[in-house]
Design a protein around this motif. Sequence first.
Motif, PDB file in Angstrom:
ATOM      1  N   GLY A 929       0.225  -1.345   0.310  1.00 38.20           N
ATOM      2  CA  GLY A 929       0.050   0.076   0.157  1.00 38.20           C
ATOM      3  C   GLY A 929       0.581   1.647  -0.317  1.00 38.20           C
ATOM      4  N   ARG A 930       1.880   1.293   0.270  1.00 35.82           N
ATOM      5  CA  ARG A 930       3.012   1.826  -0.099  1.00 35.82           C
ATOM      6  C   ARG A 930       3.469   2.476  -1.887  1.00 35.82           C
ATOM      7  NH1 ARG A 930       4.895   3.972   4.924  1.00 35.82           N
ATOM      8  NH2 ARG A 930       4.844   2.900   6.511  1.00 35.82           N
ATOM      9  N   ARG A 931       3.662   3.997  -2.004  1.00 36.94           N
ATOM     10  CA  ARG A 931       3.460   4.328  -3.037  1.00 36.94           C
ATOM     11  C   ARG A 931       5.680   4.602  -2.580  1.00 36.94           C
ATOM     12  NH1 ARG A 931      -0.985   5.897  -6.387  1.00 36.94           N
ATOM     13  NH2 ARG A 931      -2.545   6.051  -4.811  1.00 36.94           N
ATOM     14  N   ALA A 932       6.164   4.940  -3.598  1.00 36.09           N
ATOM     15  CA  ALA A 932       7.772   5.422  -3.050  1.00 36.09           C
ATOM     16  C   ALA A 932       7.981   6.963  -3.657  1.00 36.09           C
ATOM     17  CB  ALA A 932       8.739   4.627  -4.552  1.00 36.09           C
ATOM     18  N   THR A 933       7.341   7.033  -3.763  1.00 36.54           N
ATOM     19  CA  THR A 933       7.324   9.324  -3.699  1.00 36.54           C
ATOM     20  C   THR A 933       6.915   9.411  -2.796  1.00 36.54           C
ATOM     21  OG1 THR A 933       6.869  11.184  -4.807  1.00 36.54           O
ATOM     22  CG2 THR A 933       5.124   9.315  -5.149  1.00 36.54           C
ATOM     23  N   ASN A 934       6.384   9.168  -1.888  1.00 42.52           N
ATOM     24  CA  ASN A 934       5.869   9.444  -0.541  1.00 42.52           C
ATOM     25  C   ASN A 934       7.177   9.848   0.569  1.00 42.52           C
ATOM     26  OD1 ASN A 934       3.567  10.222  -1.844  1.00 42.52           O
ATOM     27  ND2 ASN A 934       2.357   8.344  -0.974  1.00 42.52           N
ATOM     28  N   GLY A 935       8.404   8.417   0.213  1.00 42.12           N
ATOM     29  CA  GLY A 935       8.624   8.593   0.937  1.00 42.12           C
ATOM     30  C   GLY A 935       8.718   7.751   2.604  1.00 42.12           C
ATOM     31  N   GLY A 936       7.996   6.905   2.533  1.00 46.30           N
ATOM     32  CA  GLY A 936       7.676   5.763   3.566  1.00 46.30           C
ATOM     33  C   GLY A 936       6.814   7.173   5.016  1.00 46.30           C
ATOM     34  N   ASN A 937       5.556   8.483   4.281  1.00 51.70           N
ATOM     35  CA  ASN A 937       4.850   9.019   5.296  1.00 51.70           C
ATOM     36  C   ASN A 937       3.748   8.324   5.415  1.00 51.70           C
ATOM     37  OD1 ASN A 937       2.658  11.236   5.574  1.00 51.70           O
ATOM     38  ND2 ASN A 937       4.593  12.115   5.887  1.00 51.70           N
ATOM     39  N   GLU A 938       2.950   7.939   6.794  1.00 51.98           N
ATOM     40  CA  GLU A 938       2.367   7.094   7.254  1.00 51.98           C
ATOM     41  C   GLU A 938       1.051   7.653   6.623  1.00 51.98           C
ATOM     42  OE1 GLU A 938       2.407   3.931   8.493  1.00 51.98           O
ATOM     43  OE2 GLU A 938       4.930   4.124   8.656  1.00 51.98           O
ATOM     44  N   THR A 939       0.732   9.092   6.568  1.00 52.55           N
ATOM     45  CA  THR A 939      -0.432   9.947   5.866  1.00 52.55           C
ATOM     46  C   THR A 939      -0.481   9.515   5.113  1.00 52.55           C
ATOM     47  OG1 THR A 939       0.088  11.392   7.973  1.00 52.55           O
ATOM     48  CG2 THR A 939      -1.619  11.952   6.969  1.00 52.55           C
ATOM     49  N   LEU A 940       0.417   9.952   4.081  1.00 49.00           N
ATOM     50  CA  LEU A 940       0.581  10.214   2.617  1.00 49.00           C
ATOM     51  C   LEU A 940       0.528   8.550   2.231  1.00 49.00           C
ATOM     52  CD1 LEU A 940       3.365  11.977   2.163  1.00 49.00           C
ATOM     53  CD2 LEU A 940       0.738  12.851   2.023  1.00 49.00           C
ATOM     54  N   ASP A 941       0.147   7.232   2.717  1.00 47.65           N
ATOM     55  CA  ASP A 941       0.650   6.681   2.564  1.00 47.65           C
ATOM     56  C   ASP A 941      -0.898   6.202   2.692  1.00 47.65           C
ATOM     57  OD1 ASP A 941       2.840   5.956   0.790  1.00 47.65           O
ATOM     58  OD2 ASP A 941       4.137   4.930   1.870  1.00 47.65           O
ATOM     59  N   PHE A 942      -1.460   5.588   3.793  1.00 49.72           N
ATOM     60  CA  PHE A 942      -1.677   5.214   4.043  1.00 49.72           C
ATOM     61  C   PHE A 942      -3.641   6.120   4.818  1.00 49.72           C
ATOM     62  CE2 PHE A 942       1.651   2.848   5.615  1.00 49.72           C
ATOM     63  CZ  PHE A 942       1.037   1.745   4.751  1.00 49.72           C
ATOM     64  N   ASP A 943      -3.569   6.915   5.135  1.00 47.41           N
ATOM     65  CA  ASP A 943      -5.206   8.115   5.297  1.00 47.41           C
ATOM     66  C   ASP A 943      -5.614   7.837   3.888  1.00 47.41           C
ATOM     67  OD1 ASP A 943      -6.382  10.558   5.748  1.00 47.41           O
ATOM     68  OD2 ASP A 943      -5.359   9.922   7.262  1.00 47.41           O
TER      69      ASP A 943
END
Length: 1040
Positions: A929-943
């Motif tokens: 469920g992660r996008r590499a461009t988001n740099g591991g940011n939990e909010t951007l990836d999963f919220d």
Amino acid sequence: MSSADVLREKIHSGMRAGVKTPLNTHASASDLTINIPKPTPSPSLPTKFKGNGTPEEEERSYDTYREKVLDLLRTEYEGVEKYRLSQDAAREKHWKRWGPYLSERQWATVREDYSANGDAWSHFPHEHARSRAYRWGEDGLAGISDNHQRLCFSIGLWNETDAILKERLFGVTGHQGNHGEDVKELYWYLDSTPTHSYMKFLYKYPQQAFPYEQLTKENMSRGRDVPEFEILDTDAFADNRYWDVFVEYAKDAEEPNSIAIRITAFNRGPQPATLHIIPQIWFPNTWSWPLPEPPRPSLTYIPAKDDLPQAIHVKHESLGRTRLWCSTSPLPVNAEGEVSSAEGQADNGIVPELMFTDNDTNFQRLYSGKNASTYVKDAFHDHIIPAHRSSQYPTQASVHVTNPSVPVPDLRDTQFINPNKCGTKAGAHYVFSDVPGGGGCVVARLKLTPLSPGKDATIYDEELFDNMIEERRWEADEFYNRLVTGPVSEDFKQITRQALAGMLWSKQYYKFIQSEWIKGDPAQPPPPLERKGIRNQQWKHLHIDDVLSMPDKWEYPFFAAWDTAFHCIPLAMVDPEFAKKQLDLLTREWYMKPDGQIPAYEWNFSDVNPPVHAWATFRVFKIERKLTGKEDLQFLERLDNIGAFNRSEPLPTGGVLRQADGTAWMAFFCLNMLNMSLELAKHNSVYEDIASKFFEHFIFIADAMTFKEGENELSLWNEEDGFYYDAIQFGPGNSHQLAIRSLVGLIPLYATLTLEPSVINRLPGFKKRMEWFIDNRSEVAQRNMANMRIRGRGERRLLALASHDRLIRILKRALDESEFLSEFGIRSLSLHHKEHPYSIEVNGESYTVDYWPGDSHSGMFGGNSNWRGPIWLAVNFLLIESLQRFHQYYGDDLQIECPTGSGEFMNLANVAEEIQHRIIHIFGRDVNGRRATNGGNETLDFDVHFRDYVHFYEFFHGDDGRGLGASHQTGWTGLVAFHIMQSGITCRLPRTPRTPRSVANHYFDEHIERSEHGDQSVLTTPYTTVSEIMTLSDLSPDAL
């Protein structure tokens, strides 16, 4: 299947079958619609679309505009948006007059800089922007304007906590940011059609005080060796206490100047909160600069009457008359759609207060001077925010020191806005009190239209208003569904759509008249004399007054010629006419210097960039031909004056080329000009001679890869390393190769072209000259380049700097994951230099190059020198196309190990596809469920309120793929849309094993005879559309 998916399927199945589908604007909140408070229906006739043409057709009526266009075009129907594009191109209707042409940052631009030292960041800071009139353009939040920026519209917001209204995006300047300038806001371009008949924008607004001071101080305190401090690093969005503010624009079906505006805000926080929404309309200040002062345009008040809402009457000398109707808004609703009425709010809705002032500088606030007008630009701040009035009399206004808790002087009797309700700037002030938390919603509806209420029922009937917006959105769905077809994942389709929406939202009106800018204005004090020698004094002919494609409308709110070339590739996918105009403008006499130099960018128009204009021109020509069947030969002929460098000056690489990349760029330029000339020669034999000229130029440039040093010859090719390097020649007998494994060694691969035997035989003059040169100048024609005597696949000839052996050796390094090949594309510097930095000592001083996969550690170019490891989509794109062209020649006979050391061999088309897939993986959601461009940011990836939105950064970390640099640079990063269109069907999920495969015939197609699935033949014509076959996946010489 979700309820939204069910509704979507019903809508599109009905459209495919030609069935009338009832409009429904109140579906579940999803990517399909915005769940808004229901309007109160007004007693009005349903909108019907009349036929046109014969008397019989005039009697027909249609429930939707799509039905009317479908009936009009019948078998030629390609969608409503395509029809609008054809109307605009034929100048039947000016569908592109209105669009997102408002900048996101006009402050601190070179155009607004009248300082003695050229420090644009300090001369016009953010703190001045709300109070000081601009000279050369306007900015705003989610704004639009007409194509000559005579009238502007954007939104303002207030959370009852900030010291100022939120009217524009905030960021740190080049002086303040530890990696240069950077916007510090959260916003996304979610949708746009090419004619801007439908657009959607999302801005996330904190409910607590915006951390202006914290963002500035923290970024200033950080060094270049640490990441930037972003707004999500603060507690501004703690506990989800923020507003999601969606702004939608929808043009009437048949009236390009009539625009519905819907602003919808959701309270994502846990508690009720109050939001002020202040839509604003204004004229740019055109009266403060010339003498005598010209007449001002006017905005005046129209009171509500009967069923009609209040309005603002707009009068402009050249734009004419129009009105902005400001409807009463329904009361807020909670997440379940139940009405919530706060104390003091009338049950019949929220009536906005219409405010008027003038777009004039507040000299009193900024400089303790005297105002030229009683009512000034920042009047709405003073009128709405009592604490803001305390800064009315300081010597320097600053948002960072204004505090709502400080004692406020008694200014209750002061009129900040014009009581006569007229001026050059106006706003509608909606106050939504105690909006329920957990998804409570409010909506404001406005209509900008020259039509009278008798001709436009959407002015007073909000149900028709919403239906019209939904119809435009469906037409946008239709446009993109026909563009991206086949078994491409929904995630990839959304990435493509958002990338293209970003490209279209990044259009900006750009005005710059050098002669006026350099000498100053008659009605203003003359600028300092020192200013004339700081920059751009040689560009006296510049007279720019156009809508241009921007790299990023906040970080780079100015055109950049090199960037523009890459912008035009994805733009050509959706609007070839706009793409062609961008390239055409840069070569017109009011842009290009008489000596042939194209202006680079406003900080230094004389800067020299790689010569990619010819490449972009021919690629746009071929993309349009492939997608539409149109061959715009006049476009190619108009651009036959493209120059690589200033033709009256020595090459920027010096009198004798010693740079491998500089030489390669010139070879690349010559091959593109040769390719264009051969295309034109099919229709006009005059171009045969021009083709011959560029053919010979290419060969002599290739020869410069070896240079004389006394009696010896030295090459830029290093036989031991199997790579190209730059060389420094310090003097006779003293030269040194710079053994840096960088893009310098890969760029020679760009200079590649296959010559078709059918084309050569069709052009006897060119054939004769070419064969003579090969036979009589063999010592030149076979050195530093591929052997042209050897014919390849299909009897083709190859023009390339890299021979068969050198190509293999370069790719061995390029495809090595311990060197250039990252999980997310090709790095700009080899990972080898992480453990083995390159150093050279000159005159006692040591110079070192080591691997920096992220932001630059150097202060060069304002901290924006980021080519020592990160991944850049532009240079990756050129490498991918080069490999595809090499495959045209070598076919399956050349198999390359990819990745190096993996034991898997593939042809060069598959290698190109593998790099494409790795680039797509920067943006795609992986199995976790992660996008590499988001740099591991939990909010951007999963919220749930973030995860479907994608930022398109300027460049990407060489190891982990996280986004870096400008966060909205869909300019060249929009190229990912092209990659998905070309190879998205076969792209695996990020971080999943790659399936071994043989030749990918599904996308290397000599004659376009296979379906998109590669399973059966299809009959194609020059008018085959993308909905029938993935035409951009054709890699034949005719298409590439």
